[in-house]
Enzyme design. Sequence first.
Site, PDB file in Angstrom:
ATOM      1  N   ASP A 224      57.257  56.018  43.404  1.00 46.97           N
ATOM      2  CA  ASP A 224      57.991  55.341  42.342  1.00 46.97           C
ATOM      3  C   ASP A 224      57.127  54.174  41.880  1.00 46.97           C
ATOM      4  O   ASP A 224      56.259  53.680  42.614  1.00 46.97           O
ATOM      5  CB  ASP A 224      59.362  54.866  42.836  1.00 46.97           C
ATOM      6  CG  ASP A 224      60.362  54.715  41.691  1.00 46.97           C
ATOM      7  OD1 ASP A 224      59.928  54.604  40.526  1.00 46.97           O
ATOM      8  OD2 ASP A 224      61.568  54.693  41.973  1.00 46.97           O
ATOM      9  N   TRP A 225      57.382  53.711  40.682  1.00 47.30           N
ATOM     10  CA  TRP A 225      56.484  52.745  40.052  1.00 47.30           C
ATOM     11  C   TRP A 225      56.532  51.406  40.797  1.00 47.30           C
ATOM     12  O   TRP A 225      57.522  50.687  40.763  1.00 47.30           O
ATOM     13  CB  TRP A 225      56.869  52.583  38.589  1.00 47.30           C
ATOM     14  CG  TRP A 225      56.152  53.509  37.652  1.00 47.30           C
ATOM     15  CD1 TRP A 225      55.561  53.148  36.481  1.00 47.30           C
ATOM     16  CD2 TRP A 225      55.930  54.926  37.767  1.00 47.30           C
ATOM     17  NE1 TRP A 225      54.980  54.241  35.863  1.00 47.30           N
ATOM     18  CE2 TRP A 225      55.187  55.343  36.638  1.00 47.30           C
ATOM     19  CE3 TRP A 225      56.258  55.876  38.731  1.00 47.30           C
ATOM     20  CZ2 TRP A 225      54.783  56.671  36.444  1.00 47.30           C
ATOM     21  CZ3 TRP A 225      55.859  57.199  38.529  1.00 47.30           C
ATOM     22  CH2 TRP A 225      55.135  57.578  37.403  1.00 47.30           C
TER      23      TRP A 225
END
Length: 823
Positions: A224-225
Site C-alpha cells: 500500500d502507498w
Amino acid sequence: MTQEEIARLLDKLDTRQKVRLLTGATTWRTADEPALGLRGMVMSDGPAGVRGESWEERNTSALLPSASALGAMWDEGLTERLGGLLAAEARGKGVDVVLAPTLNLHRSPLGGRHFECYSEDPELTARTGVALIRGIQAQGVAACAKHYVANDSETERLTVSVGLDERTLREVYLVPFEAAVRAARVRAVMCGYNAVNGTTLAENPLLEHPLKEEWGFDGLLVSDWGAVRSTVPAGRAALDLAMPGPESPWADGLVRAVEDGRVPVAAIDDKVGRLLRLADRVGALHRAPAPAPAAPDESRALLRRAVAAGCVLLGNRGVLPLDPASLTSLAVIGAQAADPRVQGGGSAGVHPRHVSTPLDALRDALGGTARIVHAPGPALGAPPFLGGPDCLDPRDGRPGTLLRVLGPDGAELYAGHRESGRQIEPPLPSGARTVEISARLTPAAGGTWTFGVGGFGRMSLTVDGTALVDGVFPRETDDPAVVHVNPPSRYGETALTAGRSVLVVARRELAEDTGRATLVTAAPPRPDRATALADAVEAARTADAAVVFVGTTQDSESEGHDRTTLALPGDQDDLVRAVVAVQPRTVVVVNSGGPVEMPWREAAPAVLLAWFPGQEAGTGVADVLFGAAEPGGRLPTTWPAALADAPVTSVRPVDGVLRYTEGPHIGHRAWLREHRTPAYWFGHGLGYTTWEYEEVAVSSPGDGAGDTAFTVSVRLRNTGARPGREVPQVYLARPGSAVERPVRWLAGYTAVTAGPGEVVTAAVHVPHRALHHWSLRERGWLTESGAYEVHAGPSAGQLPLAASVEVRGTTDGRFRGERFPER
C-alpha cells in the site's frame, strides 16, 4: 514468461539496476529499464472507477456502483462484465494495473470503508472478487487484490496490529485472497498498512506462506502507498515493490543492504523476476495494441443495469413499484435527490463522466405527465465546494473558478479554468510556491455565508478583501487519505447580500510533506429547520406519493476514519417520520455505503437501499421505483436496528492492538451465536413478486464433480403476478462438532428466474471447502465425518427448508485436494 527467460533478463542487470525497479518511479508508475526494453507500468485506483495517473476534474471516468452494491448483486456474471468495463477504461487511459478488488470484510458495521468492500461473508466476498478479477484480466490488464490481510477498519490504520488466531485467519480473512490467487490467478496483491499479530504486513511471513508458497501466487506483491517502513526487514520479506516513489526506504539503502549481505541477492532476483513476469503479462515488455474503451452509451446502459441489480428492497407494503400512469403529482424530498452521494470518500474517488440525479431522472421518467415538487428538507452535511451556476471565473467569466499557481515572488506560473474549488492535484510548475483558487460569487440568498479553505501550512481566504481565514495550520497526521485527498478545512463567516457579487480568493502555500490538495467551500445560510420540515411535509401531503432520499455524508462515511454511530446525519430521521405521517404512499431511498439505523423503518411503507450507486444513480433508481427493473439486490451484510444490538462493534485498538476476540463469528454468524435478531438479515431482499420455497433435496456426497462435494436442489414457485429473480441460499450447520464452528455458515447460492406461477429448481453446488476446517495440529484442512444440516431459504434468518447429509472424511480426516479450484 518461463523462469529461464526471466533469468536471462536478470543477467543483464547489476544490483543497482535491479533495486531501482523495486521502488515506484512516480506516485503511480513503476520504473522503466531500457536495457530490457521495459517500460514503466501504470497503476490506478480503483474499485469503482479507473482514475489514471492524474486526479483532475477534466480527467473523467466511468463510475461504477460502490463495491458494497456489487456485493449486493449476488451476480457473478454481471460483476465480471463490470470488471471488463474497468479493464476497457484502464486500456483507454494507459493503465496496466487496476488496484481492485478490495477483499477485506465487513467485520463491524462501524467500519469506515465498507463501501469499498463487498460483504461480511468470506464466501460471498470470494466469489464476487473472483468474478471482478476475471473480468479485468480477460482484457490483458492486471487486477490487484487488496488489502492483504485483516485490514477491516480505519482507526489507527497506519499502525494498528490486529490480533487474531490462526483458525480465524485461515477460515475467514484469508479466504477471499486465496480464491483470488487460486481460482482467478490474480496478477498482483497489495499488502495493507496494518500489522497482524505484531508484525507489519510489509514484513510479515504471511506474504511468503501461505500466499506465495502454499497458494502458488506467482504475481507481484506491492505495498500500500507508504506501507514500507524499513529497508532490511522488508527487503528480506516477500514484498516485491514499494510504492509510491521515487522516495522509499528501498530507494538507496537497499543497494547497500544487498552489497553487505544483509539482504540476499536471491531475494532481490525473485522480486525483480515477479515484476518482469507482470510486465510480460500486461504488455510492458512487448507492447501490444490496446483494445478501444467501451462506447459511452454501452457503458451507461451497463452501469444503469448495475444500479438496479444492486438495489435492495428492504420492505414494501404494496407501494412499489409506482405506477406512472396513476400519478398526477410526486413529492421528491431530501437534499440527496438533487445531489446524490454516488461514491465513497477517500483515495479511490474519481471524477465521473456525468451524474444522473434522482430528481432529474424522475422528471424524465414521468415525461411531464405528473407535477414534481422538490423539497430538500433541513440542511445536510459539510459545506459544498465553491462553484456551480452562482460562481464565475473572475478572468474569463465562465461558470466555475480560476486556479492559479504562484512562485515565491507572487509571479503567476500557471493559470487555468476549473469547475470547482476542489483541487486534489493542482499542477506544480518549477518554482511553485502558492496555490490560489478564486471566483466571483453572486449569492442567490442573503445572510451569513460560511467559507472554508482546506489544506496544511499557511492558508488564507478573503471575501472582497476581508480576511476570514489567515494562519499557519500544521499537518497533524501521516494518513495519506487525509494529507493528499481530504485535508481539514478552516472556516470563517461573513454576511452577504442576495444578488451582490463578491470576489472569493483562497490561497495555500506549499510546504514539504503537506501534499498539494487545496479545497475551497462556500455554504449559503442554513435554512430554518422548522420551515424546511414544514415545506417537506406540505409537499408530501398534497402529492399522490412521496420519495424521500436520505443517506450518509463525506464526514460520516469515508476512508481514513471509522464511524462512531450508525445514525443518519442531521435531521434526516425527523424528516422521514414527518413525511410518513402525512403520506401513506412514501418510499424511503437510502443512499449509503454501509449499514445505517432506520428507527422509522416499520412505519415507512417502502424502504429501498440504493448504496452509493455510481454515475447512473438517478436512472437506475428511477427504473426500480417505476418498475422498469426489479430491485435485484440481496443484503451482503446484516443490518442492525441499532448499533447497540450489533454483536461485533470494536474498531478502536487498545494500546495499538485490535483483537478479533469474536474469532470466526462475524456478520450473520455472530448474530446467530448471540441469539440476536437484526433489522435485516444477511441475504435479505425483496423483489416485485413473491416466492414459495417448496422442497429441498441433497445429492449423495461424492456425486459432485471436481470441487463440488454435493448439490442441493431447491424447488421454488413464483407465487406473484410478475416474473422475477430469486437468490436461493444454502447454509450448513454441524451440531455437536468436535471443533468450534459457527451456528450456521453460508455454503453456496445461485440465482433463478421464473414467470408468474412457474416452478423452478435451483441447483446449489456446495464445494468441498464448505465442509472443512483448519487444523492447528495437522497444519492443514480437515473434513469432519458425520451428519451436517442443510438449510435453504432467501436469507440467513429465513430458512424454511432443511435436510441433512452424511459426510465421510478420508481415513486420516484430511481434506485431499485444493481449497479453491485452479483456473
